[in-house]
Scaffold this motif. Structure first.
Motif, short mmCIF file in Angstrom:
data_model
loop_
_atom_site.label_atom_id
_atom_site.label_comp_id
_atom_site.label_asym_id
_atom_site.label_seq_id
_atom_site.Cartn_x
_atom_site.Cartn_y
_atom_site.Cartn_z
N GLU A 1 14.81 79.98 10.70
CA GLU A 1 13.70 79.22 11.30
C GLU A 1 13.43 79.68 12.75
OE1 GLU A 1 12.49 74.51 11.38
OE2 GLU A 1 14.58 75.09 11.27
N ASP B 1 9.99 75.23 14.64
CA ASP B 1 8.83 75.39 13.76
C ASP B 1 7.51 75.43 14.54
OD1 ASP B 1 8.62 72.80 14.60
OD2 ASP B 1 8.40 71.92 12.61
N THR C 1 6.42 73.16 16.62
CA THR C 1 6.01 71.84 17.11
C THR C 1 6.39 71.71 18.58
OG1 THR C 1 6.42 70.86 14.94
CG2 THR C 1 6.40 69.34 16.80
N ALA D 1 7.53 69.10 21.22
CA ALA D 1 8.04 67.72 21.37
C ALA D 1 8.10 67.37 22.85
CB ALA D 1 9.42 67.61 20.74
N ASP E 1 14.47 67.94 15.96
CA ASP E 1 14.65 68.27 14.53
C ASP E 1 13.98 67.27 13.60
OD1 ASP E 1 16.01 70.59 14.97
OD2 ASP E 1 18.01 69.69 14.81
N ARG E 2 13.60 66.11 14.08
CA ARG E 2 13.07 65.08 13.19
C ARG E 2 11.63 65.40 12.78
NH1 ARG E 2 12.77 58.53 14.33
NH2 ARG E 2 11.42 58.14 12.57
N ARG E 3 11.33 65.28 11.49
CA ARG E 3 9.97 65.48 10.99
C ARG E 3 9.57 64.30 10.14
NH1 ARG E 3 10.48 68.14 14.41
NH2 ARG E 3 10.16 70.35 14.78
N PRO E 4 8.40 63.68 10.36
CA PRO E 4 7.57 64.00 11.51
C PRO E 4 8.20 63.50 12.81
CG PRO E 4 6.67 62.10 10.34
CD PRO E 4 7.84 62.56 9.53
N VAL E 5 7.90 64.22 13.89
CA VAL E 5 8.31 63.73 15.21
C VAL E 5 7.58 62.41 15.45
CG1 VAL E 5 8.21 64.23 17.70
CG2 VAL E 5 8.66 66.08 16.08
N ARG F 1 5.36 63.46 20.14
CA ARG F 1 4.80 64.73 19.68
C ARG F 1 3.64 65.12 20.61
NH1 ARG F 1 1.20 67.57 16.51
NH2 ARG F 1 2.14 69.01 15.00
N HIS G 1 1.29 71.46 18.71
CA HIS G 1 1.89 72.59 17.99
C HIS G 1 1.32 73.86 18.61
CE1 HIS G 1 3.08 75.33 14.81
NE2 HIS G 1 3.86 74.38 14.31
#
Ligand code: SF4
Length: 367
Positions: free
Chosen positions: A42, A224, A226, A228, A237-241, A246, A249
Motif C-alpha cells: 500500500e 491510500d 486520503t 487525515a 488507518d480507519r476507513r472511512p475516516v 477527513r 484525498h
C-alpha cells in the motif's frame, strides 16, 4: 533545519505536512504500529503525490514536509523529486528512516542522493531495530550524512524513563557525536512512527478536561492517499475516516484546499484548543465514551457537540482561540512539548548546540 525547529513547529496548524510514502518496510519489528512489512504494497500514487506537493505556493505551503513510512527510503527517487518540488515553494523537507540500508556499513548512492536532498534526516532507533541493523552501522551512516552537511537527529523509543536501553543508547549517541546530534526520546505507545512527536496531551494534574490535541495540527497523507487531520495511527488507518477528521484525498484536492479545510473547521479548531473531552463536557447531552481519541472519533455521531463547536468556533472567535492555543505552545518551546508528549526525562535532548560544539573524533561504538 534542526530538530528543535522541527519539533517547535509541531503545534502550528498546517505548519507541516506528514506524508506516509509507503507502508512497505524491509524490517519486521514486533512493535510496528503501522503494520509495515515488505509484503504490504500500500502506498499513495506517486503522480498524485507529486501533483499535491506541486500545488504548494510561495505564500501557501507548509513550513516543513516530513516523509515517513513504512520505510520512505525504499523510494529514494520519489523522495528526491518530492523534496525538490517542496523546496522550490520554500518548504523544508525532513525524513524519518529505520536505516535498513546501513547494514554492514553500506550507503547506496541512490539513497545518499535522496538523503542529501533533505533539510533534516532522522534515524529511528529502538531495541527491535537494533536486532536488524546494529547500532554501530547506524551511527556510521549518520556520520556520513553529517559529513555531507545535512542536520541529523536520532528518534529513540523505549518502554519508559527507566528503560536501560534508552540510557545506554543516549549515552552512546552522546559519546559518538557530542551534542551535535539531538535526540527525540519517546515511549512505546499505540501510535505510528510519525506520531512520535505528538502524543495526545493527558488531562492536567487537576483532572482538567481542557487538553489540547497537538496531533490535529498537521495534515497527514495516508497510505491510500486520503488526507487525515491527525496522525494518530487509529485515525490514519480507519476507513472511512470520521468525517470531521477527513480533509480530502490527494487524487482530488490540492494543498490550499486541504489547508483551508483544516484551518477553517470549527471542530478541528476546538480539538486543537481544548481537546475532545472538553467539547463533550461543554456541548453534549450525554456522557462521552471513555478514552481521549475514542471520544474524538465519537464526535461524528454527536450532532449536539458539532453544532456547539460550529456556533462558538465557526467565526473569528474560533480562529483566535486556535491562534492563542498555538502561541501558548510555541512560547513554551520544543523541550516543553516533548516533556508533555514524549519521554520527559530526556526532553532536553531535543535541543542541539551543534554550532558551538565540535564533532568528536572516532566512530560509533556499536553493539
Ligand atoms: S483527539 Fe482526535 S484529532 Fe486528536 S489524536 Fe485523537 S483522534 Fe486525532
Amino acid at each position: 533545519m534542526d530538530l528543535a525547529e522541527l519539533v517547535g513547529l509541531r503545534p502550528v496548524p498546517c505548519g507541516g505536512l506528514l506524508v506516509a510514502l509507503t507502508r512497505r518496510c524491509p524490517m519486521s519489528c514486533a512493535h510496528c504500529s503501522t503494520g509495515s512489512s515488505l509484503s504490504v504494497s500500500e502506498e499513495p500514487d506517486p503522480e498524485h503525490l507529486l501533483r499535491f506537493v506541486g500545488s504548494f505556493g510561495a505564500e501557501d505551503r507548509p513550513d516543513v514536509v516530513m516523509m515517513t513510512g513504512g520505510e520512505p527510503l525504499l523510494l529514494p527517487d520519489l523522495v528526491t523529486r518530492l523534496a525538490g518540488l517542496a523546496q522550490t515553494a520554500g518548504s523544508r523537507v525532513a525524513l524519518l528512516s529505520g536505516m535498513f540500508f546501513a547494514r554492514d556499513g553500506r550507503f547506496p548512492d541512490r539513497i545518499m542522493r535522496a538523503v542529501t536532498a533533505l533539510d533534516h534526516f532522522s534515524a529511528s532507533m529502538d531495541v527491535h531495530h537494533e536486532r536488524e541493523v546494529p547500532r554501530g552501522d547506524v551511527l556510521r551512516a549518520l556520520r556520513a550524512v553529517l559529513d555531507a552537511g545535512i542536520p541529523v537527529s536520532v528518534h529513540l523509543t523505549g518502554t519508559g524513563p527507566d528503560d536501560p536501553y534508552l540510557a545506554d543508547a543516549v549515552a552512546d549517541v552522546r559519546r559518538t557525536f557530542g551534542a551535535r546530534v539531538p535526540m527525540l526520546v519517546n515511549e512505546v505507545r499505540p501510535l505510528g512512527r510519525a506520531a512520535g512527536l505528538v502524543r495526545a496531551t493527558p488531562p492536567g494534574p487537576d483532572g482538567s478536561l481542557v487538553s489540547p490535541c497537538t496531533l490535529a495540527a498537521w495534515p497527514v497523507v495516508a497510505f491510500d492517499g486520503t488526507v487525515a487531520a491527525c496522525c494518530n495511527q487509529w485515525t490514519v488507518d480507519r476507513r472511512p475516516v470520521p468525517p470531521h477528521l477527513r480533509l480530502g484525498h490527494i487524487a482530488d484536492d490540492d494543498w490550499p484546499t486541504v489547508r483551508e479545510r483544516s484551518l477553517g473547521s470549527p471542530v478541528l479548531r476546538m480539538l486543537r484548543a481544548v481537546g475532545p473531552r472538553r467539547m463533550h463536557a461543554r456541548y453534549a447531552s450525554s456522557p462521552a465514551p471513555a478514552g481521549y481519541c475514542r471520544s474524538c472519533h465519537a464526535l461524528g455521531d454527536r450532532p449536539d457537540v458539532l453544532a456547539g463547536a460550529a456556533r462558538e468556533a465557526g467565526g473569528r472567535v474560533g480562529e483566535l482561540l486556535d491562534q492563542l492555543s498555538t502561541e501558548q505552545q510555541l512560547a513554551a518551546g520544543p523541550a516543553a512539548l516533548v516533556r508533555r508528549m514524549g519521554c520527559a526525562r530526556y526532553a532536553h535532548l531535543v535541543e542541539s548546540d551543534a554550532v558551538h560544539e565540535p564533532l568528536p573524533a572516532g566512530e560509533g561504538s556499536g553493539r
